[in-house]
Structure formats: structure tokens, C-alpha cells
Write a protein that holds these residues in place. Structure first.
Motif, short mmCIF file in Angstrom:
data_model
loop_
_atom_site.label_atom_id
_atom_site.label_comp_id
_atom_site.label_asym_id
_atom_site.label_seq_id
_atom_site.Cartn_x
_atom_site.Cartn_y
_atom_site.Cartn_z
N ARG A 219 -68.69 -14.38 -2.33
CA ARG A 219 -67.53 -14.29 -1.44
C ARG A 219 -66.86 -12.92 -1.56
NH1 ARG A 219 -66.75 -19.70 -3.19
NH2 ARG A 219 -65.26 -18.98 -4.77
N ARG A 220 -66.71 -12.47 -2.80
CA ARG A 220 -66.08 -11.17 -3.03
C ARG A 220 -66.90 -10.05 -2.42
NH1 ARG A 220 -61.63 -8.13 -3.61
NH2 ARG A 220 -61.95 -6.39 -5.07
N ALA A 221 -68.22 -10.06 -2.65
CA ALA A 221 -69.08 -9.01 -2.11
C ALA A 221 -69.10 -9.05 -0.58
CB ALA A 221 -70.49 -9.17 -2.66
N GLY A 222 -69.07 -10.25 -0.01
CA GLY A 222 -69.06 -10.37 1.45
C GLY A 222 -67.81 -9.78 2.06
N ARG A 223 -66.67 -10.01 1.42
CA ARG A 223 -65.43 -9.44 1.94
C ARG A 223 -65.43 -7.91 1.85
NH1 ARG A 223 -62.98 -14.01 -0.66
NH2 ARG A 223 -62.55 -12.74 -2.51
N LEU A 224 -66.05 -7.37 0.80
CA LEU A 224 -66.06 -5.92 0.63
C LEU A 224 -66.86 -5.21 1.72
CD1 LEU A 224 -66.44 -5.56 -3.25
CD2 LEU A 224 -64.39 -5.16 -1.87
N VAL A 225 -67.87 -5.89 2.29
CA VAL A 225 -68.66 -5.27 3.35
C VAL A 225 -68.33 -5.87 4.72
CG1 VAL A 225 -70.56 -4.68 1.81
CG2 VAL A 225 -70.60 -6.88 2.99
N GLY A 226 -67.23 -6.60 4.79
CA GLY A 226 -66.78 -7.12 6.07
C GLY A 226 -67.52 -8.33 6.57
N ARG A 227 -68.16 -9.09 5.67
CA ARG A 227 -68.89 -10.29 6.09
C ARG A 227 -68.18 -11.57 5.72
NH1 ARG A 227 -75.23 -9.01 4.57
NH2 ARG A 227 -75.33 -6.94 5.55
N GLY A 228 -66.95 -11.45 5.26
CA GLY A 228 -66.24 -12.66 4.83
C GLY A 228 -65.56 -13.39 5.95
N GLY A 229 -65.65 -12.83 7.19
CA GLY A 229 -64.99 -13.47 8.31
C GLY A 229 -63.53 -13.06 8.36
N PRO A 230 -62.88 -13.29 9.48
CA PRO A 230 -61.48 -12.90 9.60
C PRO A 230 -60.61 -13.72 8.68
CG PRO A 230 -62.15 -14.28 11.45
CD PRO A 230 -63.39 -13.99 10.66
N PRO A 231 -59.51 -13.15 8.20
CA PRO A 231 -58.63 -13.92 7.33
C PRO A 231 -58.04 -15.12 8.05
CG PRO A 231 -57.55 -11.90 8.05
CD PRO A 231 -58.97 -11.81 8.49
N ARG A 232 -57.89 -16.17 7.33
CA ARG A 232 -57.32 -17.37 7.92
C ARG A 232 -55.85 -17.15 8.27
NH1 ARG A 232 -59.59 -22.36 4.16
NH2 ARG A 232 -61.83 -22.04 4.62
N ARG A 233 -55.50 -17.60 9.45
CA ARG A 233 -54.11 -17.48 9.88
C ARG A 233 -53.44 -18.83 9.84
NH1 ARG A 233 -54.48 -13.56 15.25
NH2 ARG A 233 -55.42 -11.73 14.18
N ARG A 234 -52.23 -18.80 9.40
CA ARG A 234 -51.49 -20.05 9.39
C ARG A 234 -51.15 -20.45 10.82
NH1 ARG A 234 -47.09 -19.39 4.44
NH2 ARG A 234 -48.65 -19.13 2.76
N PRO A 235 -51.24 -21.73 11.12
CA PRO A 235 -50.87 -22.16 12.48
C PRO A 235 -49.39 -21.88 12.73
CG PRO A 235 -51.15 -24.04 11.03
CD PRO A 235 -51.62 -22.84 10.27
N PRO A 236 -49.04 -21.58 13.98
CA PRO A 236 -47.62 -21.31 14.27
C PRO A 236 -46.78 -22.55 13.99
CG PRO A 236 -48.89 -21.59 16.29
CD PRO A 236 -49.87 -21.53 15.18
N PRO A 237 -45.54 -22.35 13.57
CA PRO A 237 -44.68 -23.51 13.29
C PRO A 237 -44.39 -24.31 14.54
CG PRO A 237 -43.41 -21.48 13.26
CD PRO A 237 -44.84 -21.08 13.35
N LEU A 238 -44.25 -25.59 14.39
CA LEU A 238 -43.91 -26.45 15.52
C LEU A 238 -42.50 -26.14 15.99
CD1 LEU A 238 -45.35 -29.84 14.20
CD2 LEU A 238 -46.36 -28.31 15.88
N PRO A 239 -42.28 -26.20 17.30
CA PRO A 239 -40.92 -25.92 17.80
C PRO A 239 -39.93 -26.96 17.27
CG PRO A 239 -42.30 -26.86 19.52
CD PRO A 239 -43.21 -26.55 18.38
N ALA A 240 -38.74 -26.49 17.02
CA ALA A 240 -37.70 -27.40 16.51
C ALA A 240 -37.30 -28.38 17.61
CB ALA A 240 -36.49 -26.60 16.06
N PRO A 241 -37.01 -29.61 17.23
CA PRO A 241 -36.56 -30.59 18.24
C PRO A 241 -35.25 -30.15 18.89
CG PRO A 241 -36.18 -31.42 16.05
CD PRO A 241 -36.98 -30.16 15.89
N PRO A 242 -35.05 -30.50 20.13
CA PRO A 242 -33.81 -30.09 20.79
C PRO A 242 -32.57 -30.67 20.07
CG PRO A 242 -34.97 -31.75 22.08
CD PRO A 242 -35.90 -31.32 20.99
N SER A 243 -31.53 -29.87 20.06
CA SER A 243 -30.31 -30.30 19.37
C SER A 243 -29.62 -31.39 20.18
CB SER A 243 -29.38 -29.09 19.18
OG SER A 243 -28.16 -29.52 18.64
N THR A 244 -29.09 -32.36 19.49
CA THR A 244 -28.36 -33.46 20.16
C THR A 244 -26.86 -33.34 19.93
OG1 THR A 244 -28.69 -34.84 18.19
CG2 THR A 244 -30.33 -35.01 19.95
#
Length: 248
Positions: A219-244
Motif C-alpha cells: 500500500r505504501r509503495a503504491g501510494r508513492l508511485v500514484g497507484r493507491g487510488g484517490p484519497p477517500r473523501r468524507r461524504p458531505p454532512p446531511l443538511p440540518a433539519p428546518p428550524s421549528t
């Protein structure tokens, strides 16, 4: 009271066998480590020689590879430990003789892994390195080897595990490795099924540790030569519920 895995205070056959098996495991690890270092030290230059532009260099590499790959490692071990002293007058220490035999044998297989990995690098990479006017050393060091190294790791993992298992052959020249200690326990009256089951477990744990380590290196060697794939991105946060607030 703390009882370790090598303690004689363990219940039943474990307490009887583990102190001896731990001593043998230490010898097995030392032989496997020494043989692995020697095999890698041989595999890299011989693999590079196998893709050399000089016919004599390629022929020498091929002669070594075919001889040690085409003959039994057990016969090689007997020859180094028993026959070579008759010719040279020097008797090698038995563990060193075992490490030498394992390293020479697995180094031949490893050199073929290196050769295949170098050939797997796309031809365009070789041509690009030449176009950049890099010296042969810099082409190999900075362009070819980093990419080939990633391809070497999975088959090298298999070879290191094979070398680990081949250390059991050292018991035939009375090296007190894991297998030798297990045979002594069985011959002294210990439960045969239990002792061999413990041997299976210990060899499996060692092999699995090698696999985990080599996967981390891959895994380390693959990342050094660009074969580790794109970095994982965290999913965007869910929208906040509307205020009541203020609803009534």
C-alpha cells in the motif's frame, strides 16, 4: 501471576510443549530472517542482470537461476553442509549452512520475480527516461525500479512464506528449529496430535504476520508511485433539519 505463551505453567500439553517450541520458533525466525535478507540481496542484482543489454551478463544470471531453481533445496542443503567440507576442508556452522542454502535457492526464484516486474513496466516509461537524457543508473533508480517494486511485492510475499516453511528442512541437519523441537517432543512421548497442531498454528501465525507486513509495504509503495487510488473523501454532512422556532 502472569503466564506467558512460552511458560511451562500452562495447562496440559501446552505447558509441556510451549517452552521447547518457543526456543525452536526463535531459531526458525532467525533462519527465515537471514535467508530472506540473503535471498533479496541476491534477487535484485541477478534480476537486473537478467535484463542487461550485455549477453554475457544475461547468460550468467540465467545459469545461476536455472541451476538453483532446477535442483532440490534439500539436495543443495546436503551438498553445502556435508559435501562442500570434503572439497574445501571447511565445515560451515549448521544454521549458517541452512541460511545459505535457503537464500541461494529462494534468491533464484526472487530474481525471476524481479526480472518479470522490470519487464512489466510499460515501454513508454523506459523511452521517456531515455528522452529525458537520464543516465542508466538514474533511469533505473528514479523511473523503472519504483514502478517495478510495486509489482514485485505480491510474488515476493509468496516467496517469503515459502522460505519460512522451507526452514523446516533445517531439522534434517539437526538445527533445533520449530520442526526439530516438535519431533523431539513427539519422540519423548508428548501428545502427537497436540504438538503437530501447535506447529501448524505457529507457522500460520508467522506466515500471516509476513502477509500483513507485505500488504502494508505494498500500500505504501503504491501510494508513492500514484497507484493507491484517490484519497477517500468524507461524504458531505446531511443538511440540518428546518428550524421549528416560533411555530405555535
Amino acid at each position: 501471576m502472569t503466564i506467558g505463551p512460552c511458560s511451562g505453567d500452562l495447562p496440559g500439553t501446552l505447558g509441556e510443549a510451549m517452552p521447547f517450541l518457543c526456543e525452536g520458533a526463535a531459531v526458525t525466525l532467525a533462519a527465515a530472517g537471514g535467508g530472506s535478507l540473503l535471498a533479496v540481496a541476491i534477487a535484485l542484482p541477478v534480476g537486473l542482470a537478467a535484463v542487461s543489454g550485455r549477453r554475457a551478463v544475461r547468460a550468467a544470471a540465467r545459469a545461476y537461476l536455472e541451476f538453483f531453481r532446477g535442483t532440490s533445496v534439500l539436495v543443495q542443503l546436503f551438498w553445502i553442509y556435508y559435501a562442500m567440507p570434503l572439497l574445501t576442508g571447511y565445515q560451515l556452522e549448521k544454521t549458517f549452512a541452512g541460511v545459505l542454502a535457503l537464500g541461494l535457492n529462494l534468491g533464484a526464484y526472487g530474481s525471476e520475480v524481479v526480472r518479470g516486474a522490470l519487464r512489466s513496466v510499460p515501454r513508454g516509461q523506459w523511452e521517456a527516461a531515455v528522452a529525458l537524457n537520464l543516465s542508466p543508473y538514474r533511469r533505473m533508480r528514479h523511473v523503472i525500479l519504483p514502478q517495478a517494486f510495486v509489482a514485485m511485492i505480491p510474488p515476493m510475499n509468496n516467496l517469503l512464506i515459502e522460505l519460512l516453511k522451507a526452514t523446516s528442512l533445517l531439522s534434517v541437519i539437526t538445527v533445533a528449529d520449530l520442526t526439530y523441537q516438535g519431533r523431539l517432543l513427539v519422540n519423548s512421548g508428548s501428545d502427537q496430535a497436540a504438538v503437530f497442531a501447535l506447529l501448524l498454528v505457529v507457522y500460520f501465525l508467522f506466515a500471516y504476520a509476513i502477509t500483513l507486513a507485505m500488504r502494508a509495504v505494498e500500500r505504501r509503495a503504491g501510494r508513492l508511485v500514484g497507484r493507491g487510488g484517490p484519497p477517500r473523501r468524507r461524504p458531505p454532512p446531511l443538511p440540518a433539519p428546518p428550524s421549528t422556532a416560533g411555530e405555535a
